[in-house]
Scaffold this active site. Structure first.
Site, mmCIF file in Angstrom:
data_model
loop_
_atom_site.group_PDB
_atom_site.id
_atom_site.type_symbol
_atom_site.label_atom_id
_atom_site.label_comp_id
_atom_site.label_asym_id
_atom_site.label_seq_id
_atom_site.Cartn_x
_atom_site.Cartn_y
_atom_site.Cartn_z
ATOM 1 N N GLY A 9 7.923 -29.159 -44.098
ATOM 2 C CA GLY A 9 8.827 -29.956 -43.092
ATOM 3 C C GLY A 9 8.143 -30.583 -42.122
ATOM 4 N N CYS A 10 8.510 -31.147 -40.615
ATOM 5 C CA CYS A 10 8.325 -31.266 -39.987
ATOM 6 C C CYS A 10 7.111 -30.051 -38.969
ATOM 7 C CB CYS A 10 8.652 -31.526 -38.546
ATOM 8 S SG CYS A 10 8.157 -32.274 -36.961
#
EC number: 1.8.4.11
Length: 176
Positions: A9-10
């Protein structure tokens, strides 16, 4: 020194869990797995480059073996979500383990199978295991974001739902 690459993800949220552990020499946020050469953050966040947001970890395998990196990686993510991670949606936020060697591949495949068979999740583990491709370093403002912008980092992380998911699904050692 060896390298490992993970998408979770981020990339802002993927640095701190690995940072400052014995044997971890460097963690760099960047992009990999796509078709655009020298992508920018603005390009990657559109989801049109094919790249994942990743962290590249340089480590001393004598001090911190790859299997330990995998043990640390899995509890940072929702391995059953193929549409992104938490509030970050899109192909650039999918999860993946990028392997550099056949040994890394075998360890990643075995750890994924173990997690899939553990009963911890009632959905299949969808985290991809892919050969490492060209790594592109992200812009400087994205490096060590949790240290440079602690207030913004904490706020973004709190909004994301990541910590709640981790607490609900990973704090216990026994399967759900």
């Amino acid at each position: 020194m060896e390298k490992a690459m993970f998408a979770g993800g981020c990339f802002w949220c993927m640095v701190q869990p690995f940072d400052q552990l014995p044997g971890i020499k460097a963690i760099v946020s960047g992009y990999s797995g796509g078709h655009t050469k020298n992508p920018t953050y603005e390009q990657v966040k559109t989801g049109e480059t094919g790249h994942y947001e990743v962290v590249e970890i340089t480590y001393d395998s004598e001090q911190f073996p790859y299997s330990k990196l995998l043990e640390l990686y899995w509890p940072q993510i929702d391995p059953t979500d193929d549409g992104g991670q938490f509030q970050d949606r899109g192909s650039q936020y999918r999860t993946a383990i990028f392997y550099y060697t056949e040994e890394q591949k075998q360890l990643a495949v075995a750890s994924k199978a173990e997690l899939n068979n553990s009963g911890r999740f009632n959905k299949p583990i969808v985290t991809a295991i892919l050969p490492a491709s060209t790594f592109y370093r992200a812009e400087e403002e994205h490096q060590d974001f949790y240290k440079k912008q602690p207030k913004a980092y904490k706020q973004d992380r709190a909004q994301s739902g990541r910590d709640e998911f981790i607490a609900m699904n990973w704090k216990e050692n026994k399967p759900r």
